[in-house]
Design a protein around this motif. Sequence first.
Motif, PDB file in Angstrom:
ATOM      1  N   GLY A 118      27.346  57.777  -5.417  1.00 22.85           N
ATOM      2  CA  GLY A 118      27.750  57.637  -4.094  1.00 22.85           C
ATOM      3  C   GLY A 118      26.632  57.362  -3.351  1.00 22.85           C
ATOM      4  N   PRO A 119      26.812  57.462  -1.884  1.00 16.49           N
ATOM      5  CA  PRO A 119      25.617  57.385  -0.983  1.00 16.49           C
ATOM      6  C   PRO A 119      24.628  58.390  -1.260  1.00 16.49           C
ATOM      7  N   PRO A 120      23.308  57.802  -1.492  1.00 12.18           N
ATOM      8  CA  PRO A 120      22.209  58.742  -1.764  1.00 12.18           C
ATOM      9  C   PRO A 120      21.918  59.526  -0.576  1.00 12.18           C
ATOM     10  N   VAL A 121      21.357  60.775  -1.000  1.00 10.15           N
ATOM     11  CA  VAL A 121      20.875  61.822  -0.261  1.00 10.15           C
ATOM     12  C   VAL A 121      19.842  62.433  -0.951  1.00 10.15           C
ATOM     13  N   VAL A 122      18.505  62.645  -0.143  1.00  6.80           N
ATOM     14  CA  VAL A 122      17.415  63.299  -0.803  1.00  6.80           C
ATOM     15  C   VAL A 122      17.122  64.384  -0.274  1.00  6.80           C
ATOM     16  N   LEU A 123      16.704  65.510  -1.316  1.00  4.88           N
ATOM     17  CA  LEU A 123      16.800  66.927  -1.211  1.00  4.88           C
ATOM     18  C   LEU A 123      15.165  66.941  -1.022  1.00  4.88           C
ATOM     19  N   ARG A 144      18.844  57.078   6.637  1.00  5.64           N
ATOM     20  CA  ARG A 144      19.840  57.017   7.510  1.00  5.64           C
ATOM     21  C   ARG A 144      20.235  58.023   8.711  1.00  5.64           C
ATOM     22  N   ARG A 145      19.833  59.325   8.047  1.00 11.82           N
ATOM     23  CA  ARG A 145      20.093  60.576   8.852  1.00 11.82           C
ATOM     24  C   ARG A 145      19.124  61.489   8.276  1.00 11.82           C
ATOM     25  N   VAL A 146      18.689  62.379   9.197  1.00  9.46           N
ATOM     26  CA  VAL A 146      17.848  63.701   8.684  1.00  9.46           C
ATOM     27  C   VAL A 146      18.420  64.762   9.384  1.00  9.46           C
ATOM     28  N   PHE A 147      18.700  65.957   8.199  1.00 11.13           N
ATOM     29  CA  PHE A 147      18.951  67.221   8.388  1.00 11.13           C
ATOM     30  C   PHE A 147      17.735  67.845   8.397  1.00 11.13           C
ATOM     31  N   ALA A 148      17.250  68.247   9.324  1.00 10.65           N
ATOM     32  CA  ALA A 148      15.848  68.990   9.073  1.00 10.65           C
ATOM     33  C   ALA A 148      16.026  70.469   9.705  1.00 10.65           C
ATOM     34  N   PHE A 149      15.917  71.162   8.464  1.00  9.51           N
ATOM     35  CA  PHE A 149      16.047  72.667   8.587  1.00  9.51           C
ATOM     36  C   PHE A 149      14.751  73.391   8.524  1.00  9.51           C
ATOM     37  N   ALA A 150      14.637  74.295   9.727  1.00  9.63           N
ATOM     38  CA  ALA A 150      13.327  75.159   9.649  1.00  9.63           C
ATOM     39  C   ALA A 150      12.031  74.369   9.690  1.00  9.63           C
ATOM     40  N   ASP A 206      20.197  59.258   3.275  1.00  2.34           N
ATOM     41  CA  ASP A 206      20.014  60.258   4.082  1.00  2.34           C
ATOM     42  C   ASP A 206      19.038  61.524   3.548  1.00  2.34           C
ATOM     43  N   VAL A 207      18.420  62.245   4.411  1.00  7.70           N
ATOM     44  CA  VAL A 207      17.450  63.238   3.962  1.00  7.70           C
ATOM     45  C   VAL A 207      17.651  64.560   4.550  1.00  7.70           C
ATOM     46  N   VAL A 208      17.895  65.430   3.480  1.00  8.63           N
ATOM     47  CA  VAL A 208      18.022  66.992   3.856  1.00  8.63           C
ATOM     48  C   VAL A 208      16.777  67.685   3.666  1.00  8.63           C
ATOM     49  N   GLY A 209      16.033  68.250   4.294  1.00  7.67           N
ATOM     50  CA  GLY A 209      14.692  68.961   4.421  1.00  7.67           C
ATOM     51  C   GLY A 209      14.694  70.286   4.879  1.00  7.67           C
TER      52      GLY A 209
END
Length: 279
Positions: A56-61, A148-154, A125-128
């Motif tokens: 599916g759509p790629p997401v990098v952790l 595409r989007r960044v979920f920037a945690f802490a 997408d990036v989840v960091g």
Amino acid sequence: MKRLLPALFLAASIQAGAAAERWETLPPTPAPVAGETTGYAEVNGIRLFYAAIGDGPPVVLLHGGLSNSDYWGHQVQALAPHHRVILVDSRGHGRSTRDARPYGYDLMADDVVGLLDVLKILTADVVGWSDGGIIGIDLALRHPDRVRRVFAFAANTVTSGVKDGVEKNPTFAAFITRAGEEYGRLSPTPKDYDAFVEQISHMWASQPNWTDAQLRAITTPILVVDGDHDEAIKREHTETIAATIPGAGLLILPNASHFAFLQNPDLFNAAVLNFIDAK
């Protein structure tokens, strides 16, 4: 027996009162998820360890400093049914190697771009988390065509956003100890943890240091996220990041700390999916 009951109730009350709040806990590092394929990418002068699972759509952790990609196990389980999930051990972390260059967020962001090239992924997408969140913002600044989007945690965007003495916090100190044990088990240089921490600390002392003008130039959709009891990042700094990046969202997770993705994975995962799957 009746005489014992008040004492038992009192003991139970004391024990309950002494129990740690969820935000004070450091749950175990998850085991790697079954079905992951792993490999090494030759990028930017190093061997970068990665794992992939799902379609599916790629997401990098992207994990936090001192740690490794195993920390994302709960998130992999939530994302893999509908996404191609890419996990990365940042340079010098986990199973990845490093070269003689000093650690830096620009360098580690370039490593991620190199991995995307190897995997033939145009955008993701990036989840960091923590340093991973900083790398995500760095990608939005310097490689906006790749994210595409960044979920920037802490994350923090200037060094003054970090609380003084965070390493003395009991939960954070326990994490540093655990990270050292994991480094010794995973790293190609297992005896070098102390030197590794010292070198990473040099980066933390001076980076990141982005100006408001740089943050205002970001066009990538970003959700700025933190726990309401983060041991490391100042709440006012998190709020300032969200207020400065155009169109950024702000989410504060309740009863959670710098390790919210371990403490309350269901809530964390719901936040991630709601953001990256939004139309």
